[in-house]
Design a protein around this motif. Structure first.
Motif, short mmCIF file in Angstrom:
data_model
loop_
_atom_site.label_atom_id
_atom_site.label_comp_id
_atom_site.label_asym_id
_atom_site.label_seq_id
_atom_site.Cartn_x
_atom_site.Cartn_y
_atom_site.Cartn_z
N HIS A 115 0.85 -1.19 0.00
CA HIS A 115 0.00 0.00 0.00
C HIS A 115 0.89 1.24 0.00
N VAL A 116 0.71 2.10 -1.00
CA VAL A 116 1.65 3.19 -1.26
C VAL A 116 1.85 4.09 -0.05
N THR A 117 0.77 4.50 0.61
CA THR A 117 0.93 5.48 1.69
C THR A 117 1.31 4.85 3.04
N ASN A 118 1.63 3.57 3.04
CA ASN A 118 2.29 2.97 4.20
C ASN A 118 3.78 3.31 4.21
N LEU A 119 4.28 3.80 3.09
CA LEU A 119 5.72 3.96 2.93
C LEU A 119 6.35 4.81 4.02
N ALA A 120 5.81 6.01 4.27
CA ALA A 120 6.42 6.91 5.25
C ALA A 120 6.41 6.33 6.66
N PRO A 121 5.28 5.81 7.17
CA PRO A 121 5.31 5.21 8.51
C PRO A 121 6.26 4.01 8.60
N LEU A 122 6.30 3.19 7.57
CA LEU A 122 7.19 2.03 7.60
C LEU A 122 8.65 2.46 7.61
N ARG A 123 8.96 3.52 6.88
CA ARG A 123 10.33 4.03 6.90
C ARG A 123 10.70 4.53 8.29
N CYS A 124 9.75 5.17 8.97
CA CYS A 124 10.00 5.62 10.34
C CYS A 124 10.25 4.43 11.27
#
Length: 255
Positions: A115-124
């Motif tokens: 899911h594209v907008t999981n990217l930022a939280p997962l990077r954190c």
């Protein structure tokens, strides 16, 4: 090779894996959100889970239970079906899963995100895990951009794609009970984000929750795309299983 599903294994079997040389696990991360009038709300979770199982069968890397909820707040409350986590919640959940994976003896964690907008939280979460656990390596892999060929297929009909031809074709191949072919023709909706300065929520960019042309989907296209995704993820896993840090220096020591 049999897929090693974490939730089906005993604690003894899980504990034996790192001692035998398998110190890696995959965490499939999806979402539960509206996917237009023609697809079920579990598309992202279905893709992540089936992809990890197929790649796990090839590589021997165990698969953690699917995380079926993601950061889907951008889909708004206009359409029923979305069950979203706040970014900070997703960060905390993945961080804590990683902590427990580490405690079980594993030192390589592949976050396989669909899911594209999981990217930022997962990077954190990745940043927090590797800062706390000096010898834990974490990889963040997005299924829609696994390789150039996979990326090209996903972006073929829209830069801001969602529930488009690629995802619809994947469902026809992997989970046809989640598709509603009778709605394909009237599900097409154009990408309205070209030239936008701001990141607008989906309720202001799509008339029906779709961006792309699902009417072009077919099972054959989905089978070909999924085969590429399995091959390309498996190749990344194989490289990751052999990788060591370029330098052997502690995160915590100045010298």
């Amino acid at each position: 090779m049999t897929v090693l599903r974490w939730h089906q294994m005993t604690w003894e079997e899980i504990g034996a894996l790192p001692r035998s040389g398998m110190d890696a696990v995959m965490l499939p991360v999806g979402a539960t959100e509206q996917h237009g009038p023609h697809l079920g709300c579990g598309v992202d979770a279905e893709i992540a889970l089936q992809l990890c199982h197929a790649a796990g069968e090839r590589s021997g890397v165990p698969v953690l239970p699917i995380l079926p909820y993601g950061c889907s707040i951008g889909h708004s409350q206009r359409w029923p079906g979305t069950l979203a986590l706040a970014p900070k919640t997703l960060i905390d959940v993945v961080k804590q899963i990683g902590d427990w994976v580490y405690a079980s003896g594993f030192r390589r964690l592949f976050l396989v995100n669909s899911h594209v907008t999981n990217l930022a939280p997962l990077r954190c979460a990745l940043e927090m895990l590797r800062a706390e656990h000096d010898d834990l390596m974490v990889a963040l892999i997005n299924t829609g951009t696994l390789s150039e060929r996979v990326r090209a297929r996903h972006f073929a009909d829209a830069d801001d794609w969602h529930a488009n031809e690629a995802e619809t074709s994947l469902m026809l191949a992997l989970a046809p009970d989640m598709a509603r072919p009778a709605r394909f023709a009237d599900a097409d909706d154009p990408d309205r984000t070209d030239g936008c300065v701001f990141a607008h929520p989906v309720n202001r960019t799509s008339s029906n929750g779709v961006t792309g042309t699902p009417s072009l989907a077919s099972p054959d296209k989905g089978e070909q795309l999924f085969a590429w995704m399995v091959q390309d993820l498996s190749a990344l896993l194989e490289r990751g299983l052999k990788e060591t840090p370029p330098l052997d220096q502690s995160y915590f020591n100045r010298a």
